[in-house]
Motif scaffolding. Structure first.
Motif, PDB file in Angstrom:
ATOM      1  N   THR A 113     123.857  -3.831  64.861  1.00  0.00           N
ATOM      2  CA  THR A 113     124.236  -5.120  64.269  1.00  0.00           C
ATOM      3  C   THR A 113     123.414  -6.220  64.912  1.00  0.00           C
ATOM      4  O   THR A 113     123.342  -6.322  66.139  1.00  0.00           O
ATOM      5  CB  THR A 113     125.737  -5.395  64.485  1.00  0.00           C
ATOM      6  OG1 THR A 113     126.477  -4.321  63.879  1.00  0.00           O
ATOM      7  CG2 THR A 113     126.158  -6.709  63.854  1.00  0.00           C
ATOM      8  N   VAL A 114     122.776  -7.018  64.079  1.00  0.00           N
ATOM      9  CA  VAL A 114     122.001  -8.158  64.563  1.00  0.00           C
ATOM     10  C   VAL A 114     122.825  -9.406  64.259  1.00  0.00           C
ATOM     11  O   VAL A 114     123.247  -9.625  63.123  1.00  0.00           O
ATOM     12  CB  VAL A 114     120.627  -8.230  63.863  1.00  0.00           C
ATOM     13  CG1 VAL A 114     119.771  -9.306  64.511  1.00  0.00           C
ATOM     14  CG2 VAL A 114     119.927  -6.881  63.930  1.00  0.00           C
ATOM     15  N   ARG A 159     114.745  -1.175  70.324  1.00  0.00           N
ATOM     16  CA  ARG A 159     113.535  -1.756  70.909  1.00  0.00           C
ATOM     17  C   ARG A 159     112.782  -2.609  69.889  1.00  0.00           C
ATOM     18  O   ARG A 159     112.374  -3.724  70.174  1.00  0.00           O
ATOM     19  CB  ARG A 159     112.608  -0.635  71.411  1.00  0.00           C
ATOM     20  CG  ARG A 159     112.345  -0.695  72.911  1.00  0.00           C
ATOM     21  CD  ARG A 159     111.205   0.203  73.370  1.00  0.00           C
ATOM     22  NE  ARG A 159     111.096   1.492  72.711  1.00  0.00           N
ATOM     23  CZ  ARG A 159     111.814   2.581  73.033  1.00  0.00           C
ATOM     24  NH1 ARG A 159     112.693   2.537  74.029  1.00  0.00           N
ATOM     25  NH2 ARG A 159     111.638   3.714  72.395  1.00  0.00           N
ATOM     26  N   GLN A 160     112.642  -2.069  68.684  1.00  0.00           N
ATOM     27  CA  GLN A 160     111.910  -2.805  67.643  1.00  0.00           C
ATOM     28  C   GLN A 160     112.629  -4.108  67.293  1.00  0.00           C
ATOM     29  O   GLN A 160     112.004  -5.156  67.138  1.00  0.00           O
ATOM     30  CB  GLN A 160     111.764  -1.954  66.379  1.00  0.00           C
ATOM     31  CG  GLN A 160     110.876  -0.731  66.545  1.00  0.00           C
ATOM     32  CD  GLN A 160     109.428  -1.095  66.829  1.00  0.00           C
ATOM     33  OE1 GLN A 160     108.945  -2.157  66.440  1.00  0.00           O
ATOM     34  NE2 GLN A 160     108.732  -0.232  67.550  1.00  0.00           N
ATOM     35  N   VAL A 161     113.959  -4.037  67.184  1.00  0.00           N
ATOM     36  CA  VAL A 161     114.717  -5.241  66.819  1.00  0.00           C
ATOM     37  C   VAL A 161     114.623  -6.275  67.939  1.00  0.00           C
ATOM     38  O   VAL A 161     114.405  -7.464  67.691  1.00  0.00           O
ATOM     39  CB  VAL A 161     116.194  -4.888  66.523  1.00  0.00           C
ATOM     40  CG1 VAL A 161     117.018  -6.154  66.362  1.00  0.00           C
ATOM     41  CG2 VAL A 161     116.299  -4.019  65.276  1.00  0.00           C
ATOM     42  N   GLU A 162     114.751  -5.819  69.186  1.00  0.00           N
ATOM     43  CA  GLU A 162     114.657  -6.765  70.304  1.00  0.00           C
ATOM     44  C   GLU A 162     113.324  -7.489  70.295  1.00  0.00           C
ATOM     45  O   GLU A 162     113.234  -8.660  70.642  1.00  0.00           O
ATOM     46  CB  GLU A 162     114.881  -6.035  71.637  1.00  0.00           C
ATOM     47  CG  GLU A 162     116.376  -5.799  71.895  1.00  0.00           C
ATOM     48  CD  GLU A 162     116.657  -4.874  73.074  1.00  0.00           C
ATOM     49  OE1 GLU A 162     115.716  -4.158  73.506  1.00  0.00           O
ATOM     50  OE2 GLU A 162     117.816  -4.854  73.538  1.00  0.00           O
ATOM     51  N   GLY A 163     112.289  -6.769  69.840  1.00  0.00           N
ATOM     52  CA  GLY A 163     110.962  -7.368  69.787  1.00  0.00           C
ATOM     53  C   GLY A 163     110.857  -8.555  68.844  1.00  0.00           C
ATOM     54  O   GLY A 163     109.979  -9.406  69.018  1.00  0.00           O
ATOM     55  N   VAL A 169     123.695  -5.513  68.913  1.00  0.00           N
ATOM     56  CA  VAL A 169     124.588  -4.525  69.519  1.00  0.00           C
ATOM     57  C   VAL A 169     124.489  -3.231  68.733  1.00  0.00           C
ATOM     58  O   VAL A 169     124.134  -3.238  67.559  1.00  0.00           O
ATOM     59  CB  VAL A 169     126.066  -4.996  69.533  1.00  0.00           C
ATOM     60  CG1 VAL A 169     126.285  -6.092  70.542  1.00  0.00           C
ATOM     61  CG2 VAL A 169     126.510  -5.447  68.143  1.00  0.00           C
ATOM     62  N   SER A 170     124.809  -2.113  69.402  1.00  0.00           N
ATOM     63  CA  SER A 170     124.719  -0.844  68.688  1.00  0.00           C
ATOM     64  C   SER A 170     125.916   0.039  68.998  1.00  0.00           C
ATOM     65  O   SER A 170     126.621  -0.168  69.988  1.00  0.00           O
ATOM     66  CB  SER A 170     123.427  -0.125  69.054  1.00  0.00           C
ATOM     67  OG  SER A 170     123.435   0.183  70.421  1.00  0.00           O
ATOM     68  N   THR A 215     124.064 -15.487  59.293  1.00  0.00           N
ATOM     69  CA  THR A 215     124.719 -14.245  58.863  1.00  0.00           C
ATOM     70  C   THR A 215     124.481 -13.130  59.886  1.00  0.00           C
ATOM     71  O   THR A 215     123.560 -13.209  60.699  1.00  0.00           O
ATOM     72  CB  THR A 215     124.159 -13.746  57.516  1.00  0.00           C
ATOM     73  OG1 THR A 215     123.106 -12.827  57.783  1.00  0.00           O
ATOM     74  CG2 THR A 215     123.622 -14.852  56.673  1.00  0.00           C
ATOM     75  N   ASP A 216     125.313 -12.093  59.807  1.00  0.00           N
ATOM     76  CA  ASP A 216     125.067 -10.872  60.586  1.00  0.00           C
ATOM     77  C   ASP A 216     124.494  -9.815  59.642  1.00  0.00           C
ATOM     78  O   ASP A 216     124.888  -9.751  58.482  1.00  0.00           O
ATOM     79  CB  ASP A 216     126.379 -10.314  61.143  1.00  0.00           C
ATOM     80  CG  ASP A 216     126.936 -11.178  62.261  1.00  0.00           C
ATOM     81  OD1 ASP A 216     126.231 -12.107  62.709  1.00  0.00           O
ATOM     82  OD2 ASP A 216     128.087 -10.916  62.667  1.00  0.00           O
ATOM     83  N   ILE A 217     123.601  -8.985  60.151  1.00  0.00           N
ATOM     84  CA  ILE A 217     123.144  -7.833  59.375  1.00  0.00           C
ATOM     85  C   ILE A 217     123.424  -6.576  60.191  1.00  0.00           C
ATOM     86  O   ILE A 217     123.071  -6.507  61.371  1.00  0.00           O
ATOM     87  CB  ILE A 217     121.632  -7.912  59.054  1.00  0.00           C
ATOM     88  CG1 ILE A 217     121.363  -9.012  58.012  1.00  0.00           C
ATOM     89  CG2 ILE A 217     121.117  -6.564  58.531  1.00  0.00           C
ATOM     90  CD1 ILE A 217     119.913  -9.091  57.553  1.00  0.00           C
ATOM     91  N   SER A 218     124.087  -5.593  59.552  1.00  0.00           N
ATOM     92  CA  SER A 218     124.285  -4.297  60.202  1.00  0.00           C
ATOM     93  C   SER A 218     123.560  -3.235  59.394  1.00  0.00           C
ATOM     94  O   SER A 218     123.481  -3.335  58.173  1.00  0.00           O
ATOM     95  CB  SER A 218     125.765  -3.924  60.243  1.00  0.00           C
ATOM     96  OG  SER A 218     126.470  -4.828  61.059  1.00  0.00           O
ATOM     97  N   PHE A 219     123.032  -2.246  60.082  1.00  0.00           N
ATOM     98  CA  PHE A 219     122.421  -1.135  59.358  1.00  0.00           C
ATOM     99  C   PHE A 219     122.540   0.128  60.191  1.00  0.00           C
ATOM    100  O   PHE A 219     122.825   0.079  61.387  1.00  0.00           O
ATOM    101  CB  PHE A 219     120.953  -1.423  59.006  1.00  0.00           C
ATOM    102  CG  PHE A 219     120.075  -1.716  60.190  1.00  0.00           C
ATOM    103  CD1 PHE A 219     119.965  -3.000  60.703  1.00  0.00           C
ATOM    104  CD2 PHE A 219     119.346  -0.694  60.795  1.00  0.00           C
ATOM    105  CE1 PHE A 219     119.144  -3.268  61.792  1.00  0.00           C
ATOM    106  CE2 PHE A 219     118.528  -0.944  61.876  1.00  0.00           C
ATOM    107  CZ  PHE A 219     118.430  -2.248  62.383  1.00  0.00           C
ATOM    108  N   THR A 220     122.376   1.269  59.521  1.00  0.00           N
ATOM    109  CA  THR A 220     122.486   2.529  60.252  1.00  0.00           C
ATOM    110  C   THR A 220     121.138   3.248  60.290  1.00  0.00           C
ATOM    111  O   THR A 220     120.316   3.108  59.385  1.00  0.00           O
ATOM    112  CB  THR A 220     123.528   3.469  59.609  1.00  0.00           C
ATOM    113  OG1 THR A 220     123.145   3.749  58.265  1.00  0.00           O
ATOM    114  CG2 THR A 220     124.905   2.859  59.609  1.00  0.00           C
TER     115      THR A 220
END
Ligand code: ASP
Ligand code: MG
Length: 415
Positions: free
Chosen positions: A274-275, A328-332, A343-344, A312-317
């Protein structure tokens, strides 16, 4: 006289030792005696491919992809030559062919090459001479005749691709399970073996039981190759994967009877990311998912909330095995897209209700939610396709959810 042509594929467990190879040869021989032409495709014996990979890694932690593919292709060569010898000792005329000799040309993506074309000339010439043909699965060659492999489990794809190219009457996949079930029989003891299943449904269900290389189902669907999945160890009837006649239930049917589900699938390799607090403006989702696409990561469910005060929040699986890399990619990109955090959760699973009979028929989703609610299973995320409804749930509740759904959609009973 032109005989019917059948492509038969035998998986690694079906040719795991000399005795099993002899029994596969006898099965092929029986088919031959009944008056059909047969092209057999074989996988490597037992766990040979794993053993070869381990061996390569013990020499180099990151083996060169070209060398690794050439090495792995030998597993199937061993199986196909031995099976051919077995057929000959039984008195049949038979010939083995490597993927390359069978005319299979691929792109240059070592480790997961895709088939570009099949030149069936050689196979057809040998069939015309009355030979049984045994082809090494899982491999092909590039234009430059470098050997490639099609990805783990790829012999299914070899078999269906050959069946399509040869215009075979059907492709038979012999394995160590006797067909496709309405749910994983290890989770649902009352799961039923299906007599038939549509290609699309099979693609959705392929996550358990007779695991098949998904690309083989896609090929079968595109070229309309009927695929019969059965056990190589007995004669129990298997499951036919084909284009099922449209089963749009009629309005005359009592409402409950219109609910037709083919099977329940369960995937425990699920993690959610979740971002938080993304700005609600064009380009943000693209900026978030592009880096993930670039590293070849496949994303499943994506949920974006309606924005509150322009954020907004975006969640994905993603699959659990991809979680660390995904985070790692999202943090980048977090800072550049202006999100506040990520968070995951790696304790999730998805359960799916699948059936082509659901198309254009209301009532499936609400019924699924009711069954889960009555069983006290909390739903985390929901996605749907034309023939599937999936709910992400806690992993510890997944098996129970599958049993409840199997029972609730009346799959425990004979149709
Ligand atoms: N031998 C290969 C593997 O184990 C290909 C196959 O079995 O289809 O992945
Ligand atoms: Mg194998």
């Amino acid at each position: 006289m032109v005989l019917p042509l059948i492509v038969q594929k035998y998986g690694g467990s079906s040719v795991a030792d000399a005795e099993k190879i002899m029994s596969v040869a006898r099965r092929i021989g029986r088919g031959r005696d009944s008056g059909v032409d047969i092209v057999a495709v074989v996988s490597a014996m037992g766990d040979t491919t794993d053993a070869l990979i381990d061996l390569a890694r013990s020499i180099s932690p990151t083996p060169d992809p070209r060398e690794l593919d050439l090495l792995l292709s030998t597993g199937e060569l061993v199986a196909c030559t031995l099976l051919t010898m077995a057929l000959r000792t039984l008195g049949y005329s038979a010939l083995s062919l490597s993927g390359t000799q069978a005319g299979i040309r691929t792109d240059t993506t070592y480790g997961r090459a895709r088939i570009h074309s099949i030149d069936t000339g050689r196979v057809q010439m040998e069939l015309a001479k009355g030979q049984l043909i045994v082809v090494a699965g899982f491999q092909g060659a590039t234009e430059d005749l470098d050997i490639t492999t099609l990805g783990r489990g790829g012999s299914d794809t070899t078999a269906v691709a050959l069946a399509a190219a040869l215009g075979a009457d059907r492709c038979e996949i012999y394995t160590d399970v006797d067909g496709i079930y309405s749910a994983d029989p290890r989770i649902v003891p009352r799961a039923r073996k299906l007599d038939e299943i549509g290609y699309d449904e099979m693609l959705e269900l392929a996550s358990y039981g007779a695991k098949m290389h998904p690309r083989s189902i896609e090929l079968g669907s595109f070229y309309q190759v009927p695929i019969y999945v059965a056990s190589s160890f007995g004669d129990a009837p298997g499951t036919l994967i084909h284009k099922k006649p449209d089963e749009n239930p009629s309005d005359e049917d009592p409402m409950e009877d219109r609910i037709r589900v083919t099977g329940i699938a369960c995937n425990t390799n699920v993690a959610k990311i979740t971002v938080r607090s993304l700005p609600d403006r064009p380009g943000i989702a693209a900026a978030l998912f592009e880096p993930l696409a670039k590293v070849g990561m496949s994303i499943d469910t994506i949920v974006q909330n309606t924005s509150v005060e322009r954020s907004t929040d975006i969640s994905f699986t993603v699959s659990r095995t991809d979680l660390d890399e995904a985070v790692r990619q999202v943090e980048g990109v977090l800072d550049s897209i202006g999100a506040t955090g990520v968070v995951s959760d790696a304790t999730l699973a998805s359960v799916s209700v699948i059936g082509s009979g659901m198309q254009n028929t209301p009532g499936y989703a609400s019924r699924m939610f009711r069954i889960l609610a009555d069983g006290n299973v909390n739903i985390d995320m929901i996605t749907t396709s034309e023939i599937r409804i999936s709910c992400v749930v806690k992993e510890e509740q997944a098996q129970e959810a599958v049993r409840l759904l199997h029972h609730g959609f009346q799959l425990d009973q004979d149709p």
